[in-house]
Scaffold this motif. Structure first.
Motif, short mmCIF file in Angstrom:
data_model
loop_
_atom_site.label_atom_id
_atom_site.label_comp_id
_atom_site.label_asym_id
_atom_site.label_seq_id
_atom_site.Cartn_x
_atom_site.Cartn_y
_atom_site.Cartn_z
N ALA A 69 0.84 -1.20 0.00
CA ALA A 69 0.00 0.00 0.00
C ALA A 69 0.87 1.25 0.00
CB ALA A 69 -0.92 0.00 1.21
N LEU A 70 1.99 1.20 0.71
CA LEU A 70 2.90 2.35 0.79
C LEU A 70 3.49 2.65 -0.59
CD1 LEU A 70 4.34 4.35 2.73
CD2 LEU A 70 6.19 2.68 2.89
N ALA A 71 3.85 1.59 -1.32
CA ALA A 71 4.46 1.77 -2.64
C ALA A 71 3.53 2.45 -3.63
CB ALA A 71 4.90 0.40 -3.18
N ILE A 72 2.24 2.14 -3.54
CA ILE A 72 1.28 2.64 -4.53
C ILE A 72 0.59 3.93 -4.08
CG2 ILE A 72 -0.72 1.32 -3.68
CD1 ILE A 72 0.19 1.82 -7.37
N SER A 73 0.69 4.27 -2.79
CA SER A 73 -0.12 5.35 -2.22
C SER A 73 0.11 6.70 -2.90
CB SER A 73 0.14 5.48 -0.72
OG SER A 73 1.51 5.74 -0.48
N THR A 74 1.37 7.08 -3.13
CA THR A 74 1.66 8.40 -3.71
C THR A 74 1.54 8.42 -5.23
OG1 THR A 74 3.11 8.84 -1.85
CG2 THR A 74 3.29 10.31 -3.72
N PRO A 75 2.17 7.46 -5.96
CA PRO A 75 2.08 7.54 -7.43
C PRO A 75 0.65 7.48 -7.95
CG PRO A 75 3.23 5.53 -6.75
CD PRO A 75 3.10 6.40 -5.54
N SER A 76 -0.22 6.73 -7.30
CA SER A 76 -1.61 6.64 -7.76
C SER A 76 -2.32 7.99 -7.60
CB SER A 76 -2.37 5.55 -7.00
OG SER A 76 -2.34 5.79 -5.61
N ALA A 77 -2.02 8.69 -6.51
CA ALA A 77 -2.63 10.01 -6.27
C ALA A 77 -2.07 11.05 -7.23
CB ALA A 77 -2.38 10.44 -4.83
N VAL A 78 -0.76 11.01 -7.48
CA VAL A 78 -0.14 11.96 -8.41
C VAL A 78 -0.70 11.77 -9.82
CG1 VAL A 78 2.03 12.59 -9.56
CG2 VAL A 78 1.98 12.27 -7.08
N LEU A 79 -0.78 10.51 -10.25
CA LEU A 79 -1.29 10.20 -11.59
C LEU A 79 -2.73 10.70 -11.74
CD1 LEU A 79 -0.70 8.71 -14.28
CD2 LEU A 79 -1.69 6.68 -13.25
N SER A 80 -3.56 10.43 -10.74
CA SER A 80 -4.97 10.85 -10.79
C SER A 80 -5.08 12.37 -10.77
CB SER A 80 -5.74 10.26 -9.61
OG SER A 80 -5.72 8.85 -9.66
N GLY A 81 -4.24 13.03 -9.95
CA GLY A 81 -4.27 14.49 -9.85
C GLY A 81 -3.86 15.15 -11.15
N VAL A 82 -2.79 14.66 -11.77
CA VAL A 82 -2.31 15.21 -13.05
C VAL A 82 -3.36 15.01 -14.14
CG1 VAL A 82 -0.59 14.90 -14.88
CG2 VAL A 82 0.15 15.02 -12.50
N ALA A 83 -4.00 13.82 -14.14
CA ALA A 83 -5.03 13.52 -15.14
C ALA A 83 -6.24 14.43 -14.97
CB ALA A 83 -5.46 12.06 -15.01
N ARG A 84 -6.67 14.63 -13.72
CA ARG A 84 -7.85 15.48 -13.47
C ARG A 84 -7.54 16.93 -13.85
NH1 ARG A 84 -11.26 18.21 -13.86
NH2 ARG A 84 -12.97 18.82 -12.46
N ALA A 85 -6.36 17.41 -13.53
CA ALA A 85 -5.98 18.79 -13.86
C ALA A 85 -5.97 19.00 -15.37
CB ALA A 85 -4.61 19.11 -13.26
N ALA A 86 -5.38 18.05 -16.10
CA ALA A 86 -5.28 18.17 -17.56
C ALA A 86 -6.66 18.26 -18.20
CB ALA A 86 -4.52 16.98 -18.13
N LYS A 87 -7.61 17.56 -17.62
CA LYS A 87 -8.98 17.57 -18.15
C LYS A 87 -9.61 18.96 -18.06
CE LYS A 87 -13.30 14.97 -17.75
NZ LYS A 87 -14.08 14.04 -16.89
N SER A 88 -9.16 19.76 -17.09
CA SER A 88 -9.71 21.11 -16.91
C SER A 88 -8.77 22.20 -17.40
CB SER A 88 -10.04 21.34 -15.42
OG SER A 88 -11.12 20.53 -15.03
N GLY A 89 -7.81 21.82 -18.25
CA GLY A 89 -6.94 22.82 -18.84
C GLY A 89 -5.84 23.32 -17.93
N VAL A 90 -5.43 22.49 -16.96
CA VAL A 90 -4.32 22.86 -16.08
C VAL A 90 -3.24 21.79 -16.22
CG1 VAL A 90 -3.58 23.30 -13.71
CG2 VAL A 90 -5.85 24.04 -14.45
N LEU A 91 -2.06 22.19 -16.66
CA LEU A 91 -0.95 21.24 -16.81
C LEU A 91 -0.07 21.31 -15.57
CD1 LEU A 91 1.00 19.37 -18.36
CD2 LEU A 91 1.95 21.41 -19.44
N ILE A 92 -0.03 20.19 -14.81
CA ILE A 92 0.82 20.11 -13.62
C ILE A 92 1.96 19.16 -13.95
CG2 ILE A 92 0.94 19.50 -11.18
CD1 ILE A 92 -1.99 20.22 -10.92
N LYS A 93 3.19 19.66 -13.90
CA LYS A 93 4.33 18.87 -14.38
C LYS A 93 4.91 17.97 -13.29
CE LYS A 93 5.76 22.17 -17.93
NZ LYS A 93 6.88 22.98 -18.40
N GLY A 94 4.10 17.05 -12.81
CA GLY A 94 4.63 16.04 -11.90
C GLY A 94 4.23 16.21 -10.45
N GLY A 95 4.75 15.31 -9.63
CA GLY A 95 4.36 15.23 -8.23
C GLY A 95 4.83 16.39 -7.38
#
Length: 823
Positions: free
Chosen positions: A472-498
């Motif tokens: 759970a520790l290994a996946i906890s941060t990358p899964s949140a970063v990936l989801s956050g970057v994807a959600r931002a891109a959908k609304s016209g906000v480019l976030i360049k990483g974690g």
């Protein structure tokens, strides 16, 4: 912490000596960038060309970013260093991604590798030591399928690829991708077969008529299907000299079998394999959200040539071509409208919810590809959707350079950039896993100290292995970063990483550029004051007639806004324009001499000075941030007009929202005088306004703010504000869809020129930060709870693996909540 040193040929036009002040300024500018530890000049007698030596931290800044910085500031990275972004299929989970990352980092010539569980691999390498062929071959040996490769080519070296060859290679690779017995979902099917065999074996064990060996055979079958991929990864890792969680699980399952607890071992493998499969499925959901960006652009376009249209592949479009876009269809290229009028839905690129009106440019024959300042009403982007009318568009960027292509590339790169929390968890696991193995070895000999059998000690040790595995520790941060970057891109906000995603959420202060960020960026007519019986309409007619002869930006603003207010009233023609530099203009109009200018113009004109109350009115308007023009007809002062770069309509409300979500200080940094800065600040609700600042003084202002506030963001257009952005915690560029420089330099790019997307970006980041914290507490909390429970014998392997896998899925699905985030 890994540091990398690279040498780059220094190419500074018109600079004869590397000790020149220009070189010193260049180095000073670069050393302000986060992640660059040291930048200095190295003499190379053999080549005769001085080298710019970079010492940088690849965990903070990528070689691609170093390349962009170097080229923007006067150095050239030749083909000696390469940057490659590869999309692959076959990475099953975060631990698998880390294993591949470590293997790549051990390859000769690889400077830095970053691998995301979403299937994106970022590589920085020395081209003399390793090439694309060797990298592809290595990835194939790792069992991965290469879906797409993007190679960053030096600006002086253009390479072309045979399209047919690429197509054939991709087909071959896709065949390789499905070599699993049951296709690409083999892992999921294997885990389900494992569960079915386990359930059947367990059920039959209660039927007296069925021999015990039948259940045992079913359990062994369950071991095979549940442990196939686990064993495969464990063996691969051990061969390379490493220990992974998969290895720990396999040891625990084998241990259970040795003790005769076949059902419990099969349950462990079933839950572990189904957990992996579901984790992979969930991560793919976030990945598909990002991949959907690439599908926005149509594959073909209607090319208009010699009055005829033909359908062509978008890669065949060249700058200057004209394409026809039919109603309700996607626009195939970045360009300008040369014929037609329509509304365009720009939401896929900029996140704007309201369609934007588009009209043709006045001079379509001009070369618009080199133009930076194109009006939004004339510009269109690839991937956006045309409204109800046909448009003809002149292409200004090739498909590979379109805003959409760059956006997709940068979002994909963002997946490989690790956040501070992820780097912490990676480091934690590096020491934690060997510590767990040491504890397990000690627990195996517990029977020597306490009154129990070896088998009981061994069983307890296996249960601890399961409990202590930090999946759970290994996946906890990358899964949140990936989801956050994807959600931002959908609304016209480019976030360049974690890193920027996490930093944005803890900001306490925001610094804003004024012109074009908080204000419209162009002067507007704000006041018309008629004097001595002259009507406002008459005054405006005179002002418009006179200013119509001038090309000055303020004159154009008077004409544009004056005509708007006059609403079709006939304006007379003035003649004999005479400009007085920095003071105003003189003309003739209807046999009258007209003077328009500042107070200095009339001080030096003659003895006929304006009355005291007129002067006071002028000074009062200037104190409010206006630029004023006094108008005189012959010897009579007939009025005052005032102009101002007015605040954006949404600025006041946006700043109010930012204050509401906890931003304590909002500071404007501007080159305008302090009076103008104070007036704008008071009108829109800023906490501070610092005026009369040169670009280097803006950098000093940011550094001063950082001493008082722990985290400061700089919001600007990404061009003039690049040095200040580089010094801030997070650089945020507005209107990045129309600016290549803004896309490259900012940590976060607001694709639309809309200030109101800023609270959304900060809100999303805070939500992501909260979810990352929740995931860390859950993953570490479960491990901290289970270890003592299994050591004491309260929890056995069954409950331990159930809770363990449950926590892994919990953090993944918790992270996926970000995809549905609403401000």
């Amino acid at each position: 912490m890994k540091k990398i040193q690279i040498d780059i040929p220094l190419i500074l036009p018109e600079v004869a000596d590397e000790k020149d002040q220009c070189v010193k300024r260049l180095i000073s500018r670069l050393q302000n960038e986060k992640g660059l530890e040291e930048v200095h000049i190295v003499d190379k007698p053999d080549s005769g060309v001085p080298q710019l030596c970079f010492h940088y931290d690849p965990d903070v800044i990528s070689l691609q970013h170093v390349r962009a910085l170097a080229e923007q500031t006067g150095a050239d990275i030749i083909e000696k260093y390469g940057h490659k972004l590869i999309e692959v299929e076959g990475i099953r989970h975060t631990r698998h991604a880390r294993q591949i990352e470590q293997s790549l980092n051990h390859l000769n010539g690889i400077l830095q590798a970053a691998v995301s569980a979403s299937g994106m691999i970022g590589l920085e390498y020395e081209t003399a030591k390793i090439g694309e062929v060797q990298i592809r071959e290595f990835l194939r040996k790792e069992g991965l399928t290469i879906l797409a490769t993007e190679v960053a080519v030096d600006r002086y070296l253009q390479k072309t690829t045979d399209r047919k060859g690429v197509s054939e290679e991709k087909t071959a690779e896709h065949a390789h991708a499905h070599e699993g017995l049951l296709g690409k979902n083999t892992e999921l099917y294997f885990s389900l077969i494992c569960g079915a065999l386990l359930g059947l074996g367990f059920g039959l064990s209660f039927v007296e008529a069925v021999p015990s060996w039948v259940s045992l055979a079913l359990y062994i079958g369950a071991y095979f299907f549940g442990g196939f991929f686990t064993a495969k990864e464990a063996i691969e890792t051990v061969i390379k000299g490493g220990f992974e969680i998969d290895f720990l699980m396999l040891v625990a399952a084998i241990g259970a079998a040795i003790l005769g607890e076949w059902a419990e071992g099969a349950l462990l493998l079933f839950l572990f394999s189904i957990g992996h499969a579901l984790e992979h499925f969930a991560m793919n959901k976030a990945r598909k959200s990002i991949a959907a960006l690439a599908e926005l652009a149509p594959k073909t376009a209607l090319l208009k040539k010699n009055g005829k249209t033909e359908e062509v592949d978008i890669s065949a479009l060249s700058i200057g071509d004209t394409i026809v876009v039919k109603p309700n269809s996607k626009i195939a290229a970045d360009g300008i409208v040369v014929n037609g009028k329509s509304t365009v839905n720009q939401a896929p690129i900029t996140g704007e919810s309201v369609p934007v009106d588009k009209v043709a440019v006045e001079n379509p024959e001009e070369d618009w590809s080199q133009e930076d300042d194109i009006k939004d009403e004339n510009r269109v982007f690839s991937g956006t959707i045309n409204g109800n009318n046909t448009l003809e568009i002149k292409v200004i960027k090739e498909a590979k350079d379109s805003t959409l292509s760059r956006l997709v590339k940068l979002v994909n790169e963002a997946q490989t950039q690790k956040s501070p929390t992820q780097r912490f968890t990676d480091k934690f696991e590096k020491y934690f896993v060997p510590a767990v193995l040491g504890l397990v070895v000690i627990l195996n000999f517990a029977f020597l100290v306490i009154d129990e059998s070896f088998s009981e000690s061994f069983y307890r040790a296996m249960a601890v292995l399961v409990a202590a595995s930090p999946c759970a520790l290994a996946i906890s941060t990358p899964s949140a970063v990936l989801s956050g970057v994807a959600r931002a891109a959908k609304s016209g906000v480019l976030i360049k990483g974690g890193r920027p995603l996490e930093d944005l959420g803890v900001l306490t202060a925001l610094a804003f550029d004024k012109t074009g960020t908080l204000t419209e960026g162009k002067p507007k007519l704000t006041e018309v004051v008629a004097l001595d019986g002259v009507t406002e309409e008459e005054l405006l007619k005179i002002a418009v007639a006179v200013e119509n002869l001038s090309d000055h930006p303020l004159a154009k603003a008077v004409v544009r806004d004056g005509k708007e207010r006059l609403k079709g009233v006939q304006v007379p023609e003035a003649k004999d324009l005479e400009a007085v530099l920095g003071k105003g203009i003189k003309t003739s109009l209807d046999n009258n001499k007209i003077y328009i200018g500042n107070l200095d113009l009339f001080e030096s004109l003659d003895d006929k000075k304006p009355e005291k109350n007129t002067e006071e009115k002028v000074k009062s308007l200037e104190a409010g941030g206006n630029t004023t023009m006094l108008i005189r007809r012959n010897t009579e002062y007939i009025g005052i007009i005032a102009l101002m770069d007015t605040p954006r309509p949404e600025a006041k409300n946006t700043l109010k929202q930012l204050k509401k979500i906890g931003i304590k200080r909002m500071i404007m940094l501007t080159g305008d005088n302090q009076k103008v800065a104070d007036a704008v600040a008071q009108e829109i609700g800023l906490t501070d306004a610092w005026g009369s600042l040169l670009p280097e003084e803006k950098v000093e202002a940011i550094q001063k703010l950082l001493q008082k506030e722990s985290k400061v963001a700089m919001v600007g257009d990404g061009v003039n504000d690049a040095p200040a952005m580089a010094n801030s915690t997070v650089g945020i560029a507005m209107g990045a869809a129309g600016s290549d420089v803004a896309l490259e330099t900012a940590d976060i790019a607001l694709m639309a020129d809309k200030l109101e997307t800023l609270p959304f970006a900060i809100g999303l980041s805070r939500k992501a930060k909260t979810i990352i914290k929740q995931n860390l507490w859950v993953s570490l909390g479960i491990v901290a709870l289970l270890i003592p429970l299994t050591i004491s014998g309260i929890a056995t392997i069954g409950p331990a693996v159930l809770i363990h896998e449950g926590s892994t899925l919990l953090v993944v699905f918790n992270a996926l909540r970000l995809l549905a985030y609403k401000p």
